[in-house]
Scaffold this active site. Structure first.
Site, PDB file in Angstrom:
ATOM      1  N   ASP A 291       7.115  49.472 -20.863  1.00  0.00           N
ATOM      2  CA  ASP A 291       5.739  49.954 -20.806  1.00  0.00           C
ATOM      3  C   ASP A 291       5.703  51.403 -21.303  1.00  0.00           C
ATOM      4  O   ASP A 291       6.399  52.263 -20.761  1.00  0.00           O
ATOM      5  CB  ASP A 291       5.286  49.869 -19.330  1.00  0.00           C
ATOM      6  CG  ASP A 291       3.834  50.254 -19.133  1.00  0.00           C
ATOM      7  OD1 ASP A 291       3.158  50.578 -20.126  1.00  0.00           O
ATOM      8  OD2 ASP A 291       3.379  50.230 -17.972  1.00  0.00           O
TER       9      ASP A 291
ATOM     10  N   ASP B  55       0.451  48.195 -25.215  1.00  0.00           N
ATOM     11  CA  ASP B  55       1.615  49.067 -25.042  1.00  0.00           C
ATOM     12  C   ASP B  55       2.681  48.508 -24.104  1.00  0.00           C
ATOM     13  O   ASP B  55       3.569  49.222 -23.693  1.00  0.00           O
ATOM     14  CB  ASP B  55       1.160  50.435 -24.550  1.00  0.00           C
ATOM     15  CG  ASP B  55       0.551  50.372 -23.162  1.00  0.00           C
ATOM     16  OD1 ASP B  55      -0.090  49.365 -22.847  1.00  0.00           O
ATOM     17  OD2 ASP B  55       0.720  51.326 -22.399  1.00  0.00           O
ATOM     18  N   GLU B  56       2.572  47.224 -23.757  1.00  0.00           N
ATOM     19  CA  GLU B  56       3.598  46.630 -22.889  1.00  0.00           C
ATOM     20  C   GLU B  56       4.196  45.404 -23.565  1.00  0.00           C
ATOM     21  O   GLU B  56       3.489  44.668 -24.249  1.00  0.00           O
ATOM     22  CB  GLU B  56       2.978  46.193 -21.548  1.00  0.00           C
ATOM     23  CG  GLU B  56       2.387  47.334 -20.760  1.00  0.00           C
ATOM     24  CD  GLU B  56       1.757  46.861 -19.442  1.00  0.00           C
ATOM     25  OE1 GLU B  56       2.166  45.798 -18.933  1.00  0.00           O
ATOM     26  OE2 GLU B  56       0.862  47.555 -18.949  1.00  0.00           O
TER      27      GLU B  56
END
Ligand SMILES: [Mg+2]
Length: 411
Positions: free
Chosen positions: A8, A104-105
């Site tokens: 993350d 974004d993960e």
């Protein structure tokens, strides 16, 4: 047992904005909606703003009450996507099973990568270091034996941290956490669970499965399994989710490029980066594009088809130089240049042999470049460099890639 990572990017949007504006790192700073419209919310904030109690999703108005001097900028999603895609590309150096979760993960299944890259934890540590070094961003990573616990691990300690959750320690680490920390426990489910006295993930794990089935239906059974470390859902592979359409890098050197020799130095660097990425995905390109931006910010893009697909930086660089000579006369110096490899195909697809017999030479060059990839992977980018890159140090950027760009085609 599987080894799954969940990575993350920390304070993603705010961190990316801070790359171009390092001054934001020192002050309370956030990315948010339109303040004048009075309905904007905080999309991301930096560590400094966190200290004022500012939360993601909070209205800007209330954030301002907590911190009147808060600096807020509007989001630039295109920029964030560029960075996030480039980080995802890096993840795929370790496995082809990379599943994006939001921008974004990502989950990575690295079960099969141990012989090449070491244990889950050592892969996570390497990724953490590389993200910092190559992108100036930080990640928190969870390492576990399923996706749900890997996600909990990445939330457990931030920023810039790795947390491992094993069959031996999950009761100590996971069970004391609030039940709403578990994936898919939303507000309504939390309220129902709290009402029957289930406040932690441990409480959930120790409630009767049948009772949870009655209370929450199928969802209850699923959550019970999750709380007990029984999540068998697979990590989708990147190729199932996205097909890479093109791979490109561009850069703005510390000084403007005045002539062909200057650009040659930069094109060598960019061609190497692009081809390294092509090879890491076992891809070749049939088209080379160049992007030129003058010091008056006028831009030009040109492209050329190759005789046969390649993943060799010499060929890509030579083609880029050919395009430059053909199309640019240096009436103005160049501020930035880029190279993009397009019309990608799988590297092992058989190609028609030409009668000129260049294949043997190509094969030798490829072996050299792949040996270099291995050295770079082991010792870092600085460990090996073409002599041409040492001819003029005033041209070499501090950070090699100013804007890593990849374009993903989604279904
Ligand atoms: Mg994040």
């Amino acid at each position: 047992m599987r080894t799954v990572l969940h990575s993350d990017l920390n304070n993603c949007f705010a961190s990316i904005e801070s790359i171009a504006h390092p001054e934001y790192r020192k002050i309370p700073f956030a990315v948010g909606g339109d303040e004048e419209l009075r309905h904007g919310i905080i999309l991301a904030k930096n560590e400094c703003a966190k200290k004022y109690g500012i939360k993601t999703g909070e209205p800007l108005l209330s954030a301002r009450q907590k911190c009147p001097e808060l600096t807020v900028v509007k989001p630039n999603f295109e920029l964030y996507d560029t960075y996030c895609s480039a980080v995802r590309q890096m993840y795929s150096d370790y496995t082809d099973q990379v599943e994006a979760f939001g921008m974004d993960e990502c989950w990575l299944d690295v079960t099969g990568s141990a012989s090449l890259f070491g244990s889950g934890r050592s892969i996570a540590e390497e990724i953490r270091r590389r993200v910092k070094k190559e992108f100036d961003l930080t990640v928190s990573i969870g390492v576990s034996f399923n996706k749900v616990f890997a996600k909990l691990g990445s939330d457990y300690k931030k920023p810039d941290a790795v947390t491992e959750i094993t069959p031996e320690n999950y009761r100590e680490i996971v069970w004391p956490l609030a039940v709403e920390d578990l994936l898919f426990v939303g507000r309504a489910t939390k309220a129902k669970l709290n009402r029957i006295g289930v406040r932690t993930i441990g409480d959930l794990a120790n409630t009767s499965e049948n009772f949870l089935a009655t209370l929450l239906g199928k969802n209850g059974v699923m959550l019970y399994q999750y709380a007990n470390g029984r999540d068998a859902s697979p990590v989708r592979s990147l190729s199932e989710a996205d097909v890479i359409k093109s791979i490109g890098n561009s850069t703005t050197p510390p000084r403007d490029m005045q002539n062909e020799q200057d650009v040659n130095v930069i094109f060598h660097m960019l061609a190497e980066q692009v081809c390294r990425r092509l090879r890491s995905h076992a891809l070749k390109c049939s088209v080379v594009q160049i992007h030129l931006r003058s010091n008056e910010l006028t831009t030009m893009e040109r492209q050329m088809h190759l005789k046969s697909p390649t993943d060799l930086s010499d060929t890509v660089c030579a083609t880029a130089m050919e395009l430059l000579r053909e199309h640019y006369r240096f009436a103005l110096p160049l501020r930035s240049v880029g190279i993009r490899a397009a019309e990608l195909s799988e590297a092992d697809r058989p190609v028609q042999l030409t009668i000129y017999g260049d294949e043997e030479k190509e094969d030798k060059l490829r072996k050299i470049e792949m040996a270099k990839d291995a050295i770079i992977r082991k010792y870092g980018k600085e460990s090996i460099r073409r002599a041409v890159l040492l001819t003029d140090k005033t041209l070499l950027p501090q950070r090699e890639v100013s804007a890593p760009t990849s374009v993903f085609r989604s279904h």
